[in-house]
Design an enzyme around this catalytic site. Sequence first.
Site, short mmCIF file in Angstrom:
data_model
loop_
_atom_site.label_atom_id
_atom_site.label_comp_id
_atom_site.label_asym_id
_atom_site.label_seq_id
_atom_site.Cartn_x
_atom_site.Cartn_y
_atom_site.Cartn_z
N CYS A 19 -0.24 9.18 7.16
CA CYS A 19 0.47 9.89 5.83
C CYS A 19 1.49 8.77 4.99
CB CYS A 19 0.99 11.33 6.06
SG CYS A 19 -0.05 11.72 7.72
N GLY A 48 -2.74 9.26 1.60
CA GLY A 48 -3.04 10.59 2.20
C GLY A 48 -3.22 11.76 1.14
N ASN A 126 5.30 10.41 9.92
CA ASN A 126 3.47 9.73 9.60
C ASN A 126 3.63 9.09 11.08
OD1 ASN A 126 3.80 6.69 8.00
ND2 ASN A 126 1.72 7.58 8.89
N GLY A 127 2.30 8.74 11.98
CA GLY A 127 2.26 8.44 13.22
C GLY A 127 1.67 8.91 14.32
N TYR A 274 -4.35 -3.65 3.29
CA TYR A 274 -4.70 -2.40 2.75
C TYR A 274 -4.24 -1.18 1.85
CZ TYR A 274 -8.13 1.58 2.06
OH TYR A 274 -9.05 2.14 1.40
#
Length: 486
Positions: A19, A48, A126-127, A274
Amino acid sequence: MIFSKRKKVKFQKKLREHCGIFGVTSNDFGFSVAKLLYKGLIALQHRGQESAGISILKTSGKIYTYKKNGLVSKVLKNKVLTQFWGNVGIGHTRYATTGALKFKSSDCMQPFHFKNNEIEFSLAFNGTIPVYEDIKKNMVHMGRIFTTDTDTEVIAQLIASIAIGTDDWPEILKIASRFLDGSYSLVILTSNGDIYAIRDPKGFKPLCIGELKTEERNYYFVASESCGLDIVDAKFLRDVEPGEIVHLSHQKDIHSEMILKTVRTALCQFEFVYFARPDSIIDGVSVAEARLRMGENLAKNDPQLFDNEFRKDAIVVPIPDSGRSAAVGYAKEAALPYVEGLMKNRYVWRTFIMPGQQKRKSAVREKLNPIRSAIQGKNLILVEDSIVRGTTTKQIISLLKRQGGAKSVHVRISCPPVVNACYMGIDFPTTEELIAGKSKKEFGEENYIEEIRKIIGADTLRYQTMSNLKKSIGKNENQLCLACLT
Ligand code: SF4
């Protein structure tokens, strides 16, 4: 493999997330940060697209949270933003990875707002915490009641249970981090109006801080990527260090404490290949420049370029958008023309981070169309960031040949083959679903690249070597996570 001792995660059964997180605090109580949160989240939208949300500390001293499924621009409309008035806030854009079936569930939206008689705060995460079920089980035994099945709530409940013994936030977070074995960047908004930014000791996920000083007021920011700071004209101050807690407060400025300093860090290499936006700088490395070097290194070792017949009609074509910088680097090094041979419909979102294989498949066709006038009769060096399942690359090659009239398509990949599932929350469900993982098992080390080439229908296929990937990023195996590539 740094994860070999970890408990094996049951892929596709639990929610994992990847995220974007953002936070801002202003020293002007008469100013609302809602629109700055919106801007920051817009810049992090690529991390996201399933849901977006914000938490703001209103001047009344209460935290208000608004979150919904959808893109940032759909969720945080002007009429919503004007209702949320406060000088401190955090925000989140969510990508639900392996929880494809649950991805509409409101449980997963963030920020996660926690409130009981003792404590109130909101957190954006985030994770992944692979051991979260164990932590949860222990807390349930201790009598804590959970309302969702997410690791985000486990973090929140853990913080709340530690807060029973102390109201010192850095201490609470230090204790919590001892239990949180995983990959995470966190931003927390407390009811005192403070923001805490935390990065796990291995630094898997990026996180940075910035500031903006104007004549009217000062601001501090925290963002998953530096592009989130640029959009609000903030000055990039620095990355949050792996294992660091940064406290942003206008009463006390910026304070920092280390949870744990480790020599071995493990920033996810996919951020450079990416995930991250090319205009971001992560841990001192420009993502765009790393990708350029990936392209240059691919060209330096490419035997195809010695074929003069091939070169006569050769052009370098990126798969937009993330293949672009590497394709520019390749074209420069190879002294071949760089050509935009694929038109991307910018209104269709990224395929890799769309839950569900079927959705991904139809999205490719909706998203990309070959530009026949640019590629007909040409030998294409097609530069792609990675091959995960292989379906997308296969479809694109077929489009380029069948519809675009390309003479040949030679695929060059910025990173080495992805042969293992990610234990840290990225949506590579199983080794069996990874084309390289499956082919390596089936055909062996010697032959599997050739087998992948046949499956995707390329004329030739070459991947980046591991040493060139590290060289391109400018970091070594003690600084990067490379677990899915080895
Ligand atoms: S296993 Fe791969 S995708 Fe997962 S964190 Fe490590 S490098 Fe990133």
